[in-house]
Enzyme design. Structure first.
Site, PDB file in Angstrom:
ATOM      1  N   PRO A 164       0.859  -1.099   0.163  1.00 57.26           N
ATOM      2  CA  PRO A 164      -0.067   0.475  -0.056  1.00 57.26           C
ATOM      3  C   PRO A 164       0.464   0.967  -0.161  1.00 57.26           C
ATOM      4  O   PRO A 164       2.016   1.589   0.713  1.00 57.26           O
ATOM      5  CB  PRO A 164      -1.088  -0.390   1.505  1.00 57.26           C
ATOM      6  CG  PRO A 164      -1.222  -1.542   1.764  1.00 57.26           C
ATOM      7  CD  PRO A 164       0.321  -2.212   1.045  1.00 57.26           C
ATOM      8  N   CYS A 165       0.157   2.178  -0.999  1.00 54.08           N
ATOM      9  CA  CYS A 165       1.289   2.907  -0.972  1.00 54.08           C
ATOM     10  C   CYS A 165       0.500   4.609  -0.126  1.00 54.08           C
ATOM     11  O   CYS A 165       0.812   5.581  -0.254  1.00 54.08           O
ATOM     12  CB  CYS A 165       1.326   3.491  -2.272  1.00 54.08           C
ATOM     13  SG  CYS A 165      -0.066   4.378  -3.922  1.00 54.08           S
TER      14      CYS A 165
END
Length: 383
Positions: free
Chosen positions: A69-70
Site C-alpha cells: 500500500p502506498c
C-alpha cells in the site's frame, strides 16, 4: 518461477509475470471488490484475505511479489511513511520472509518513497532485506516506455539470494522524450488539482490515481485539439494500464461502479510487470551504466543497488528501459469521452486562477468556452 502475490489488487503484477512465463500459486488481497476481480480473472488460484493472518507460503514459492500500500507514501496521501498503518504492512512481507525460504522478492511502489523522510522508508526496506541476506536493486520505470500514453513513474525493486538483481532492473537505457509542444495535441491534466499542480501531460494523461485532492477516485481530464474537455471511460483507463477492457467489471457485483477507478489507479501497469518478469526469467542481462555513491540520509536516487556488506550505489540510468512510441491519447481512446461537468470545470477554474501555476493561456480560454458550451447544452436540453 512459482509466485506468491501479496497486496495483489486487481492482479497487474501477477498478470504481467504470467505473460513472462511465471506461475502464480497464491494471492493475498483484503479489498472485497479486488478479491472479486481476482477470483474471476485468476480462477483456481488460492486467495487469502489479510496478509497479517498469512503464516505459511505455498511450498516451492520462488518469488514473493507485492505492490504494498502506498497511501502513507504518496504525495497525495498523509506521507506518514512506514509508520502508517497501510504502508507499514510491508513489514508483514519481511515477517513472511523470515519464516519462509524464498529466494527472490519483487516490490513496487510510488516514486515519492525515495524522498519521503529523507530516504527513511528506503533505508528501512533495504536494511531489512540485507538483514535477511538479499542483494537488491531498484529503478524508477515510466509506463510510457511501453507504448502507453500514461505518464506513470513507479519504483520496482528486485531482491535475491540467487540472482544478481541489477541484471533484472538495469536493462535498457533510452532517453525520455516527453513532448512539450502542446499545439495540435490532446493534453491530459488533473481537474481535481489547480493550486499545487496540473499533472500536465502532452499527448497523454498524467498518472491514473486511486484518490485525489478532493477525496474521490477520479479520472484525469483531457483537453482535445478541437476544444472539447472530457474524461476517459473506465475501459480506456484499464487499457492505459495494460489490462483488457472491462477487467475490473466484476467489482460492480460487490461495490459501486466508481470504485473501479480507485482499483485501476492503484494497479501495477501490466507491461512493466511483464518486462520485470522477462528479466527474472533470465531473458537478458544488465547493461553498463555509470555509478556513484550517495548519502543514505537524503533523498535516494532514481535507481540504485546494494546488498549485505556492499555499499549502496546510485545508478545513472533513465526511466525508459525500452522505447515504444505511444500514440497520442486522442488516437488511443476507444470509448466515449464524458464532458467534464460545469461544477467540476468551474471549481478547477477557480483554483487555477487563484494559483500561480504555469499553463498555456489558450488552456484557460478553452476551459471558459467549455463551461459556456455546457450551459448552452443544458438550456437546450431543458427547452
Amino acid at each position: 518461477m512459482n509466485v506468491c502475490g501479496l497486496f495483489a489488487g486487481i492482479g497487474g503484477l501477477e498478470l504481467g509475470l504470467h505473460r513472462a512465463g511465471h506461475r502464480t500459486t497464491a494471492l493475498c488481497e483484503i479489498e472485497p471488490a479486488a478479491q472479486n476481480i481476482l477470483e474471476k480473472r485468476f480462477p483456481d488460484i488460492e486467495l487469502h484475505s489479510d496478509v497479517r493472518d498469512l503464516v505459511r507460503l505455498p511450498q516451492g514459492t520462488e518469488l514473493l511479489a507485492g505492490g504494498f500500500p502506498c497511501q502513507d507514501l504518496s504525495q497525495a496521501g498523509q506521507t506518514r511513511g512506514l509508520a502508517g498503518k497501510e504502508s507499514g504492512l510491508v513489514n508483514e512481507l519481511f515477517r513472511l520472509l523470515r519464516t519462509n525460504d524464498v529466494p527472490n522478492v519483487l516490490l513496487e511502489n510510488v516514486s515519492f518513497i525515495l524522498a519521503l523522510g529523507k530516504g527513511q522508508a528506503m533505508r528501512h526496506i533495504t536494511a531489512s532485506l540485507e538483514e535477511l541476506g538479499y542483494r537488491w536493486a531498484y529503478r524508477i520505470v515510466d509506463t510510457r516506455a511501453f507504448g502507453l500514453p500514461q505518464r506513470r513513474q513507479r519504483l520496482f525493486l528486485v531482491a535475491s539470494r540467487v540472482l544478481e538483481p541489477s541484471n533484472v532492473v538495469m536493462r535498457g537505457n533510452f532517453p525520455d522524450d516527453e513532448p512539450v509542444n502542446w499545439r495540435g495535441r490532446a493534453c491530459g491534466f488533473y481537474w481535481t488539482e489547480g493550486l499545487r499542480g496540473l499533472g500536465w501531460a502532452v499527448g497523454g494523461v498524467p498518472t491514473l490515481k486511486g484518490g485525489s485532492t478532493i477525496g474521490i477516485p477520479s479520472a484525469p481530464a483531457i483537453w482535445f485539439p478541437d476544444g472539447m474537455i472530457g474524461t476517459p471511460h473506465i475501459c480506456d483507463a484499464e487499457l492505459l494500464q495494460g489490462f483488457d477492457a472491462d477487467w475490473t467489471a466484476p467489482a460492480e457485483a460487490v461495490s459501486r461502479s466508481s470504485s473501479r477507478w480507485k482499483l485501476v489507479g492503484n494497479a501495477v501497469s501490466v507491461p512493466v510487470a511483464e518486462w520485470i518478469g522477462r528479466g527474472l526469467a533470465g531473458c537478458a542481462g544488465g547493461i553498463e551504466f555509470p555509478i556513484r555513491s550517495f548519502d543514505l540520509g537524503k533523498s535516494w536516487p532514481k535507481a540504485a543497488f546494494g546488498g549485505p556488506n556492499t555499499p549502496a550505489m546510485a545508478a545513472e540510468i533513465s526511466k525508459f528501459p525500452e522505447f515504444n512510441t505511444a500514440p497520442d491519447i486522442a488516437a488511443f481512446l476507444r470509448y466515449p469521452v464524458k464532458p467534464l461537468s460545469i461544477k467540476a470545470t468551474e471549481g478547477f477554474l477557480r483554483r487555477l486562477k487563484s494559483g500561480s501555476l504555469r499553463y498555456p493561456p489558450e488552456f484557460l480560454t478553452a476551459l471558459e468556452v467549455h463551461v459556456d458550451r455546457c450551459r448552452d447544452d443544458t438550456r437546450l436540453a431543458v427547452a
